[in-house]
Design a protein around this motif. Structure first.
Motif, PDB file in Angstrom:
ATOM      1  N   LEU A 109       0.822  -1.212   0.000  1.00  0.00           N
ATOM      2  CA  LEU A 109       0.000   0.000   0.000  1.00  0.00           C
ATOM      3  C   LEU A 109       0.855   1.261   0.000  1.00  0.00           C
ATOM      4  CD1 LEU A 109      -2.742  -1.178   2.489  1.00  0.00           C
ATOM      5  CD2 LEU A 109      -3.178  -0.398   0.166  1.00  0.00           C
ATOM      6  N   ALA A 110       1.906   1.265   0.805  1.00  0.00           N
ATOM      7  CA  ALA A 110       2.780   2.432   0.891  1.00  0.00           C
ATOM      8  C   ALA A 110       3.452   2.727  -0.450  1.00  0.00           C
ATOM      9  CB  ALA A 110       3.833   2.208   1.969  1.00  0.00           C
ATOM     10  N   GLN A 111       3.775   1.692  -1.194  1.00  0.00           N
ATOM     11  CA  GLN A 111       4.397   1.867  -2.507  1.00  0.00           C
ATOM     12  C   GLN A 111       3.493   2.627  -3.466  1.00  0.00           C
ATOM     13  OE1 GLN A 111       5.217  -2.218  -3.447  1.00  0.00           O
ATOM     14  NE2 GLN A 111       7.268  -2.191  -2.533  1.00  0.00           N
ATOM     15  N   HIS A 112       2.205   2.575  -3.212  1.00  0.00           N
ATOM     16  CA  HIS A 112       1.246   3.257  -4.092  1.00  0.00           C
ATOM     17  C   HIS A 112       0.645   4.503  -3.440  1.00  0.00           C
ATOM     18  CE1 HIS A 112       1.351   0.171  -7.219  1.00  0.00           C
ATOM     19  NE2 HIS A 112       1.475  -0.695  -6.234  1.00  0.00           N
ATOM     20  N   GLY A 113       1.234   4.951  -2.353  1.00  0.00           N
ATOM     21  CA  GLY A 113       0.828   6.218  -1.749  1.00  0.00           C
ATOM     22  C   GLY A 113      -0.256   6.117  -0.702  1.00  0.00           C
ATOM     23  N   PHE A 114      -0.593   4.908  -0.259  1.00  0.00           N
ATOM     24  CA  PHE A 114      -1.645   4.731   0.744  1.00  0.00           C
ATOM     25  C   PHE A 114      -1.032   4.458   2.124  1.00  0.00           C
ATOM     26  CE2 PHE A 114      -3.812   3.429  -3.206  1.00  0.00           C
ATOM     27  CZ  PHE A 114      -4.919   4.264  -3.152  1.00  0.00           C
ATOM     28  N   THR A 115      -1.513   5.175   3.109  1.00  0.00           N
ATOM     29  CA  THR A 115      -1.086   4.985   4.496  1.00  0.00           C
ATOM     30  C   THR A 115      -2.232   4.381   5.294  1.00  0.00           C
ATOM     31  OG1 THR A 115       0.368   6.918   4.385  1.00  0.00           O
ATOM     32  CG2 THR A 115      -0.239   6.125   6.580  1.00  0.00           C
ATOM     33  N   ILE A 116      -1.957   3.294   6.017  1.00  0.00           N
ATOM     34  CA  ILE A 116      -2.980   2.669   6.863  1.00  0.00           C
ATOM     35  C   ILE A 116      -3.161   3.512   8.122  1.00  0.00           C
ATOM     36  CG2 ILE A 116      -3.631   0.620   8.170  1.00  0.00           C
ATOM     37  CD1 ILE A 116      -1.843  -0.995   6.259  1.00  0.00           C
ATOM     38  N   GLU A 117      -4.352   4.072   8.291  1.00  0.00           N
ATOM     39  CA  GLU A 117      -4.641   4.882   9.475  1.00  0.00           C
ATOM     40  C   GLU A 117      -5.312   4.063  10.570  1.00  0.00           C
ATOM     41  OE1 GLU A 117      -5.071   9.363   7.679  1.00  0.00           O
ATOM     42  OE2 GLU A 117      -6.913   8.209   7.990  1.00  0.00           O
ATOM     43  N   HIS A 118      -6.280   3.234  10.194  1.00  0.00           N
ATOM     44  CA  HIS A 118      -7.001   2.422  11.167  1.00  0.00           C
ATOM     45  C   HIS A 118      -7.309   1.059  10.551  1.00  0.00           C
ATOM     46  CE1 HIS A 118      -7.907   6.613  12.384  1.00  0.00           C
ATOM     47  NE2 HIS A 118      -7.832   6.128  13.606  1.00  0.00           N
ATOM     48  N   SER A 119      -7.613   0.098  11.402  1.00  0.00           N
ATOM     49  CA  SER A 119      -7.989  -1.228  10.924  1.00  0.00           C
ATOM     50  C   SER A 119      -8.994  -1.845  11.882  1.00  0.00           C
ATOM     51  CB  SER A 119      -6.761  -2.137  10.789  1.00  0.00           C
ATOM     52  OG  SER A 119      -6.209  -2.412  12.057  1.00  0.00           O
ATOM     53  N   ARG A 156      -2.362 -11.390  15.038  1.00  0.00           N
ATOM     54  CA  ARG A 156      -2.254 -12.814  15.341  1.00  0.00           C
ATOM     55  C   ARG A 156      -3.650 -13.447  15.387  1.00  0.00           C
ATOM     56  NH1 ARG A 156       1.316 -12.407  20.701  1.00  0.00           N
ATOM     57  NH2 ARG A 156      -0.172 -10.674  20.904  1.00  0.00           N
ATOM     58  N   GLY A 157      -3.833 -14.523  14.618  1.00  0.00           N
ATOM     59  CA  GLY A 157      -5.109 -15.223  14.600  1.00  0.00           C
ATOM     60  C   GLY A 157      -6.212 -14.503  13.855  1.00  0.00           C
ATOM     61  N   VAL A 158      -5.887 -13.397  13.176  1.00  0.00           N
ATOM     62  CA  VAL A 158      -6.894 -12.637  12.430  1.00  0.00           C
ATOM     63  C   VAL A 158      -6.963 -13.160  11.005  1.00  0.00           C
ATOM     64  CG1 VAL A 158      -7.530 -10.365  11.550  1.00  0.00           C
ATOM     65  CG2 VAL A 158      -6.574 -10.583  13.851  1.00  0.00           C
ATOM     66  N   ASP A 159      -8.150 -13.577  10.576  1.00  0.00           N
ATOM     67  CA  ASP A 159      -8.323 -14.155   9.247  1.00  0.00           C
ATOM     68  C   ASP A 159      -8.408 -13.081   8.165  1.00  0.00           C
ATOM     69  OD1 ASP A 159      -9.057 -16.655   7.601  1.00  0.00           O
ATOM     70  OD2 ASP A 159     -10.683 -15.264   7.125  1.00  0.00           O
ATOM     71  N   GLU A 160      -9.072 -11.984   8.476  1.00  0.00           N
ATOM     72  CA  GLU A 160      -9.268 -10.920   7.490  1.00  0.00           C
ATOM     73  C   GLU A 160      -9.291  -9.579   8.207  1.00  0.00           C
ATOM     74  OE1 GLU A 160     -12.109  -9.951   3.601  1.00  0.00           O
ATOM     75  OE2 GLU A 160     -12.675 -11.492   5.039  1.00  0.00           O
ATOM     76  N   LEU A 161      -8.732  -8.569   7.535  1.00  0.00           N
ATOM     77  CA  LEU A 161      -8.616  -7.254   8.137  1.00  0.00           C
ATOM     78  C   LEU A 161      -9.225  -6.216   7.198  1.00  0.00           C
ATOM     79  CD1 LEU A 161      -7.283  -6.459  10.838  1.00  0.00           C
ATOM     80  CD2 LEU A 161      -5.260  -5.757   9.550  1.00  0.00           C
ATOM     81  N   LEU A 162      -9.933  -5.265   7.807  1.00  0.00           N
ATOM     82  CA  LEU A 162     -10.475  -4.120   7.078  1.00  0.00           C
ATOM     83  C   LEU A 162      -9.563  -2.936   7.355  1.00  0.00           C
ATOM     84  CD1 LEU A 162     -12.833  -3.068   5.351  1.00  0.00           C
ATOM     85  CD2 LEU A 162     -14.039  -2.540   7.478  1.00  0.00           C
ATOM     86  N   LEU A 163      -9.068  -2.322   6.292  1.00  0.00           N
ATOM     87  CA  LEU A 163      -8.090  -1.234   6.418  1.00  0.00           C
ATOM     88  C   LEU A 163      -8.703   0.076   5.967  1.00  0.00           C
ATOM     89  CD1 LEU A 163      -5.049  -3.105   4.818  1.00  0.00           C
ATOM     90  CD2 LEU A 163      -5.593  -2.928   7.243  1.00  0.00           C
ATOM     91  N   ARG A 164      -8.551   1.092   6.789  1.00  0.00           N
ATOM     92  CA  ARG A 164      -8.948   2.449   6.406  1.00  0.00           C
ATOM     93  C   ARG A 164      -7.671   3.207   6.103  1.00  0.00           C
ATOM     94  NH1 ARG A 164     -12.416   6.836  10.064  1.00  0.00           N
ATOM     95  NH2 ARG A 164     -12.149   8.615   8.638  1.00  0.00           N
ATOM     96  N   CYS A 165      -7.511   3.576   4.842  1.00  0.00           N
ATOM     97  CA  CYS A 165      -6.247   4.167   4.370  1.00  0.00           C
ATOM     98  C   CYS A 165      -6.469   5.584   3.859  1.00  0.00           C
ATOM     99  CB  CYS A 165      -5.651   3.322   3.245  1.00  0.00           C
ATOM    100  SG  CYS A 165      -5.485   1.561   3.631  1.00  0.00           S
ATOM    101  N   ARG A 166      -5.377   6.335   3.860  1.00  0.00           N
ATOM    102  CA  ARG A 166      -5.380   7.704   3.307  1.00  0.00           C
ATOM    103  C   ARG A 166      -4.426   7.752   2.134  1.00  0.00           C
ATOM    104  NH1 ARG A 166      -8.987  11.430   4.333  1.00  0.00           N
ATOM    105  NH2 ARG A 166      -8.756  10.983   6.560  1.00  0.00           N
ATOM    106  N   TYR A 167      -4.886   8.361   1.044  1.00  0.00           N
ATOM    107  CA  TYR A 167      -4.015   8.515  -0.128  1.00  0.00           C
ATOM    108  C   TYR A 167      -3.272   9.825  -0.039  1.00  0.00           C
ATOM    109  CZ  TYR A 167      -2.436   8.874  -4.938  1.00  0.00           C
ATOM    110  OH  TYR A 167      -1.663   8.995  -6.058  1.00  0.00           O
ATOM    111  N   GLN A 168      -1.965   9.754  -0.028  1.00  0.00           N
ATOM    112  CA  GLN A 168      -1.117  10.951   0.116  1.00  0.00           C
ATOM    113  C   GLN A 168      -0.682  11.438  -1.265  1.00  0.00           C
ATOM    114  OE1 GLN A 168      -0.898  12.193   3.071  1.00  0.00           O
ATOM    115  NE2 GLN A 168      -1.811  10.418   4.092  1.00  0.00           N
TER     116      GLN A 168
END
Length: 247
Positions: free
Chosen positions: A169-179, A235-247
């Motif tokens: 994500l960072a390579q494409h300008g997205f920063t993970i803010e929350h999950s 740990r033990g998380v099957d799937e994650l929802l990411l809230r990202c910001r495009y810089q």
């Protein structure tokens, strides 16, 4: 459960597998309104302040408001149902979005990145159509060692190591803010195996139970999303929802 994803299918094979599964799935399913999902409290708030919105591959489970959102999907069955509800929906794929550059303030792409062979191209397209400061809501399955027969059946290409998706994500300008921990897949591997058997051998019966019992129950008993800063403990998380910001 197999030890690792079998990433041996090329892009055309993945498209064929995904189209085969989801086209028949949506042809036999009903559209579920966005406000019935646990993503609605966040997305309804974000959408109120985002006049230009995009949701990629919603199928018949859109999370964004139907009014005012541009939907892009590969499934003609899903597009037909979305059109019936008055939604702006067009045929397309995440690797080649039919949209202008820097167009959208809010982008939602759930349960899609794991289906494409070239996820870098997909993320590049999401970045291309995002305005500076845009919000991206993205879901990803985690931990390659947690691969199951279900991943194979529904046309998944990969699961991500947590550090891998953050870097990508960072390579494409997205920063993970929350999950938030995400997903409605049953935790019982035996239940998944039974479900896959019925989908393979008694599809009509399986779809009746899916549409009238399992999906309504899954939606009804969703837990509210518990947001945390960054990726948090995976740990033990099957799937994650990411809230990202495009810089």
């Amino acid at each position: 459960m197999s030890s690792q994803p079998a990433q041996t299918r090329n892009d055309s094979e993945l498209i064929r597998a995904n189209r085969g599964f989801y086209e028949s799935l949506w042809a036999e399913s009903q559209l579920i309104d966005p406000d019935r999902f646990n993503t609605w409290p966040l997305l309804s708030e974000l959408a109120a302040n985002a006049p230009h919105r995009l949701e990629v591959a919603p199928g018949l489970r859109p999370r964004m408001p139907l009014d005012g959102t541009c939907f892009i999907d590969l499934s003609h069955a899903a597009l037909h149902r979305l059109h019936q509800r008055g939604a702006d929906a067009v045929h397309g794929m995440i690797g080649a979005l039919p949209c202008a550059n820097a167009r959208f303030d809010l982008i939602c792409a759930l349960d899609i990145l794991e289906h494409v062979d070239d996820d870098n191209a997909a993320l590049a397209e999401l970045a291309r159509v995002a305005t500076p400061g845009a919000t991206l809501l993205l879901s990803v399955p985690l931990h390659p060692e947690a691969w199951t027969a279900f991943d194979d059946f529904v046309g998944h290409c990969r699961r991500y190591e947590p550090a891998q998706i953050a870097t990508r994500l960072a390579q494409h300008g997205f920063t993970i803010e929350h999950s938030a921990v995400y997903g409605m897949q049953p935790k019982s591997s035996r239940l998944l195996d039974v479900g896959l058997w019925f989908l393979t051998h008694q599809r009509k019966r399986a779809m009746w139970w899916y549409n009238r019992v399992f999906m309504p129950l899954g939606v009804r008993f969703q837990k509210p999303l518990a947001w945390r800063t960054g990726m948090g403990d995976t740990r033990g998380v099957d799937e994650l929802l990411l809230r990202c910001r495009y810089q």
